[in-house]
Every structure is written in structure tokens, then in C-alpha cells.
Scaffold this motif. Structure first.
Motif, PDB file in Angstrom:
ATOM      1  N   ARG A   1       0.720  -1.390   0.074  1.00 20.90           N
ATOM      2  CA  ARG A   1       0.062  -0.021   0.022  1.00 20.90           C
ATOM      3  C   ARG A   1       0.834   1.237   0.061  1.00 20.90           C
ATOM      4  N   ILE A   2       2.028   1.328   0.644  1.00 19.89           N
ATOM      5  CA  ILE A   2       3.087   2.363   0.889  1.00 19.89           C
ATOM      6  C   ILE A   2       3.408   2.631  -0.488  1.00 19.89           C
ATOM      7  N   ALA A   3       3.835   1.678  -1.081  1.00 23.78           N
ATOM      8  CA  ALA A   3       4.426   1.610  -2.502  1.00 23.78           C
ATOM      9  C   ALA A   3       3.691   2.278  -3.393  1.00 23.78           C
ATOM     10  N   LEU A   4       2.230   1.748  -3.532  1.00 29.28           N
ATOM     11  CA  LEU A   4       1.121   2.327  -4.407  1.00 29.28           C
ATOM     12  C   LEU A   4       0.899   3.850  -3.877  1.00 29.28           C
ATOM     13  N   VAL A   5       0.961   4.413  -2.740  1.00 28.82           N
ATOM     14  CA  VAL A   5       0.734   5.590  -2.219  1.00 28.82           C
ATOM     15  C   VAL A   5       2.051   6.580  -2.785  1.00 28.82           C
ATOM     16  N   SER A   6       3.219   6.028  -2.474  1.00 31.96           N
ATOM     17  CA  SER A   6       4.357   6.835  -2.809  1.00 31.96           C
ATOM     18  C   SER A   6       4.357   6.848  -4.555  1.00 31.96           C
ATOM     19  N   GLY A   7       4.058   5.926  -5.150  1.00 35.89           N
ATOM     20  CA  GLY A   7       4.060   5.834  -6.545  1.00 35.89           C
ATOM     21  C   GLY A   7       3.068   6.937  -7.189  1.00 35.89           C
ATOM     22  N   MET A   8       2.107   7.108  -6.717  1.00 35.64           N
ATOM     23  CA  MET A   8       0.983   8.126  -7.151  1.00 35.64           C
ATOM     24  C   MET A   8       1.343   9.357  -6.622  1.00 35.64           C
TER      25      MET A   8
END
Length: 287
Positions: free
Chosen positions: A131-138
Motif C-alpha cells: 500500500r505504501i508503494a502504491l501511495v508513494s508511486g501515485m
């Protein structure tokens, strides 16, 4: 197959987004959010869902809804008088026209935060690291390294002494349009904790072709089909892919990019056929 899947994803995402706002008070900002979330091609959501399917992820709906919420925010702000000053979006009055500018700014802000709320919800993925990877990427795709940077470059170009070069326009659009498309296409690999490289390559070519085709539609598109005013770029004297490459040259460049995008999907074999159809759709669409 692509059109059916696109329609299916649109319905699922529409339901998820409206559910996310179901318990909120019926005030102008919330109504404006619901209004702007309706309709659209849902191409970014489709890319999330299809890339997830390639990696065996059965539920990517939160991520798909998140990118559509973020995309909607960008459109609301992009249409404001201080930006592109558009009165129509998807064939309907824009938020600042239907309500007012303050409501448009607040609705856009709330749509952006809704996107990150959906990604951070445990329903998005059981692993907090994912989830953190998705948030960071967005955050990177939509912020000063991506979409915001592209918009800032676009605004600066309006008062620049010289028109942008082809290289500069390509950089601008890589941020303004391409970064969020790349996030969408790689989200499934992130959810599946797999290598994002093939889908990132696909997405970069797809995103640039998408913007080139937007420039084509601005020249020869039908406003009733496009859903917004056409001819604005040429009327404003802005440098575009069409003004620099010519109409035929721009179309040829878009086709070559789509060929490259399809080639990037070779590692997935026949499983990626719907993504190949998506690539071909990008340079055949009328809106």
C-alpha cells in the motif's frame, strides 16, 4: 474483448467511487465530486485492473478507483479559469461553471485526498508495504515530479518567447499525461510484487501516443464527440505534436509508439491481448 472489459471496469469503478461517498453529507462539494466522477472512458482504471489480472490479483478495485479519483481531481483543476478555462468536460458543464470556482477547487482537493484514502485502506492490499508503494508511486506521478510539473511547464509555455521544441513537449506530456498512465499500468505488478519494467515501457509509449492523438483530435476532432472544445491549441498558437510534426507525421509517430508499446508486452504472451487492443484503441478513438 477490450471494449467489453473497459465497460465492465467502468461499471465496477463507478459503483466503488459512489460507495466511497455514500455516507457523506449532500453538500455542494460532495455533489460536485459525485458529478465529476460520473462518466469518462476509465482507461486508467482499466490499465490497473488488467495489469493486476496479468499478475494473478483478483481484487484491484480500490487502486483502480483511486486513480480515477485522482484523474478527476486533475481535470477539475485543469478546467479552472486560471488554468485552461474550459466550460465543457465530457460534454457537460465543468464544475466551476455548474457551481463556482471555490466549489471546484474544494471538490478537486477532496477527490485527490479520496484517492490516497482508497490506496491506504487495508482493502486495497493486505500488505502495508504494498500500500505504501502504491501511495508513494501515485504521489510522485501526480506531484512536482509528474503531473503538476507537466501542468506547470504547460502554463509557462504560454508566455515563453519561443514555442516549445519537440523534446520539450515530450517532457511536458510525460509529466502531465504519461506519469499517471504509467502508474496505472504498473499498479498490477506492484500489487503482485512483480517486476514493473515491461509494463512501464508499455505505458510510456502508450501515454505519449495518447497525448499525440489528443493533439490530432484538437485539429480534426468533432467537439460533440470529444466532449470539450477543439481547436483551442491552434487558436492560441501553442506548439503541439501536430504543429511540429504535421498531421500525418503526428499520426505516424503515434502509430510507431503503439507498435513499441505492443512489443513491450511480449513477456506476457497472449494474456496481454486486451492491453494490446487498448493500445490500438488509443490511436483510433474519437474522444
Amino acid at each position: 474483448m477490450f471494449q467489453e472489459r473497459l465497460k465492465e471496469v467502468a461499471g465496477l469503478v463507478e459503483t466503488r467511487l459512489q460507495k466511497a461517498l455514500a455516507d457523506d453529507a449532500n453538500q455542494p462539494v460532495t455533489e460536485a465530486m459525485r458529478y465529476t466522477l460520473r462518466g469518462g472512458k476509465r482507461l486508467r482504471a482499466f490499465l490497473v485492473m488488467e495489469s493486476a489480472r496479468l499478475h494473478g490479483i483478483k481484487d484491484a478495485l480500490n487502486a483502480a478507483a483511486a486513480v480515477e479519483a485522482l484523474h478527476a481531481y486533475s481535470l477539475v483543476h485543469d478546467d479552472l479559469p486560471c488554468m485552461d478555462d474550459d466550460d465543457l468536460r465530457r460534454g457537460q458543464p465543468t464544475i466551476h461553471v455548474k457551481w463556482d470556482q471555490a466549489t471546484a477547487v474544494l471538490a478537486g482537493d477532496a477527490l485527490q485526498t479520496l484517492a490516497f484514502d482508497l490506496l491506504s485502506d487495508p482493502a486495497c492490499h493486505h500488505d502495508p508495504a504494498v500500500r505504501i508503494a502504491l501511495v508513494s508511486g501515485m504521489a510522485k506521478a501526480s506531484g512536482i515530479r509528474g503531473m503538476v510539473l507537466g501542468q506547470a511547464l504547460d502554463i509557462a509555455a504560454e508566455t515563453a518567447p519561443d514555442p516549445l521544441t519537440l523534446e520539450q513537449i515530450t517532457e511536458l506530456q510525460a509529466g502531465k499525461t504519461g506519469a499517471l498512465i504509467e502508474w496505472s499500468a504498473t499498479a498490477g505488478a506492484v500489487l503482485g510484487q512483480a517486476d514493473t519494467t515491461p509494463l512501464a515501457t508499455y505505458a510510456r509509449d502508450l501515454g505519449l501516443a495518447f497525448q499525440i492523438w489528443d493533439d490530432v483530435l484538437d485539429v480534426e476532432g468533432d467537439a460533440t464527440k470529444v466532449g470539450k472544445a477543439v481547436g483551442k491549441d491552434s487558436d492560441a498558437g501553442k506548439a503541439t505534436f501536430v504543429s511540429l510534426l504535421g498531421l500525418d507525421g503526428a499520426k505516424a509517430r503515434a502509430r510507431a509508439l503503439i507498435d513499441d508499446a505492443e512489443a513491450a508486452l511480449v513477456p506476457y504472451g497472449k494474456d496481454a491481448e486486451t492491453l494490446r487492443e487498448c493500445a490500438r484503441f488509443v490511436i483510433s478513438r474519437e474522444m
